[in-house]
Design a protein around this motif. Sequence first.
Motif, mmCIF file in Angstrom:
data_model
loop_
_atom_site.group_PDB
_atom_site.id
_atom_site.type_symbol
_atom_site.label_atom_id
_atom_site.label_comp_id
_atom_site.label_asym_id
_atom_site.label_seq_id
_atom_site.Cartn_x
_atom_site.Cartn_y
_atom_site.Cartn_z
ATOM 1 N N VAL A 18 0.978 -1.124 -0.067
ATOM 2 C CA VAL A 18 -0.041 -0.135 0.105
ATOM 3 C C VAL A 18 1.098 1.332 0.095
ATOM 4 O O VAL A 18 1.721 1.412 0.988
ATOM 5 N N LYS A 19 0.858 2.058 -1.183
ATOM 6 C CA LYS A 19 1.552 3.297 -1.228
ATOM 7 C C LYS A 19 0.500 4.652 -0.922
ATOM 8 O O LYS A 19 -0.673 4.162 -1.448
ATOM 9 N N LYS A 20 1.033 5.586 -0.742
ATOM 10 C CA LYS A 20 0.308 6.632 -0.607
ATOM 11 C C LYS A 20 0.363 7.468 -2.095
ATOM 12 O O LYS A 20 1.268 7.780 -2.402
ATOM 13 N N PHE A 21 -0.824 7.490 -2.532
ATOM 14 C CA PHE A 21 -0.997 8.113 -3.990
ATOM 15 C C PHE A 21 -1.586 9.547 -3.741
ATOM 16 O O PHE A 21 -2.866 9.507 -3.337
ATOM 17 N N MET A 126 2.063 16.892 0.170
ATOM 18 C CA MET A 126 2.810 16.188 -0.847
ATOM 19 C C MET A 126 4.172 15.752 -0.458
ATOM 20 O O MET A 126 4.502 14.736 -0.646
ATOM 21 N N ASP A 127 4.790 16.334 0.573
ATOM 22 C CA ASP A 127 5.953 15.830 1.124
ATOM 23 C C ASP A 127 5.743 14.223 1.816
ATOM 24 O O ASP A 127 6.614 13.498 1.679
ATOM 25 N N GLY A 128 4.507 13.930 2.036
ATOM 26 C CA GLY A 128 4.506 12.952 2.894
ATOM 27 C C GLY A 128 3.910 11.491 1.979
ATOM 28 O O GLY A 128 3.503 10.588 2.440
ATOM 29 N N GLN A 129 4.020 11.947 0.592
ATOM 30 C CA GLN A 129 3.399 10.842 -0.219
ATOM 31 C C GLN A 129 4.462 9.895 -0.959
ATOM 32 O O GLN A 129 5.642 10.436 -1.076
#
Lengths: 135, 119
Positions: A18-21, A126-129
């Motif tokens: 699971v990635k952050k999109f 955005m930085d946390g994605q």
Amino acid sequence: MSETTGGVEMQEDVSGVVKKFLYVNRKAPYGTIYALESLEVVLIAAAFDQDVSLVFLDDGVYQLVKGQHTKTIDVKNFSPTYRALEGYDIEKLYVEKESLAARGLTPEDLIVPVTLLSAAEMSDLMDGQDIVLSF
Amino acid sequence: MKFGIMVNEGPYTHEASDTAYLFAKAALEKGHQIHRVFFYHDGVNNATRLTEPPQDDRNIVARWSKLAAENQVDLVVCVAAALRRGIRDENLAEGFRISGLGQLIESGIQADRLVVFGD
């Protein structure tokens, strides 16, 4: 080819990760095709059980404005689809506060409930994605 | 590092496709892997075998085909975006294949970085 997963058979090497999109929508809904085709990506992506967030900034905030009438430009009004996102478990919608204010809009003008973020907070998001797709 | 690449603009009108190609080539030369190049929006026009640029200019489509042949790079064209713009198996250049948007998401999941080239 599978309709719901866009040509990918769910395999061991995809399932479980699971990635952050983050999908960043920057353009007005009509005039170019970016907004519509971005939405098509988001709907397919929903089948992959990833951590999905949507951002609307610059003219992208117009994508969510209520009461769009497109008959006279002979283009389909696809804005009702944003209301259907909840049914795809896509519930993290963020709008940049400054972009909204610069266009004389308030959250009440929008077709779906959103979270307002300042430009600085947007930068942190955005930085946390893991993946940022910009349209 | 394993890169996924997304190309969102067509050839010649916009520099995005050139930059994506040069990035991919440079990454491969440095020993990185290109997991996949995914063509979307007008980017699908990078895959037509019907382009005939002037002799003294770069041939963007042929350049992608050559990159794929020499480095086993997977060049994937979005089917929905392609059908809208008249890109089909009949006019698809060497090394490209048509598939769904899931290939883009899969590339995002499997690659270390997904790099978007567009407007």
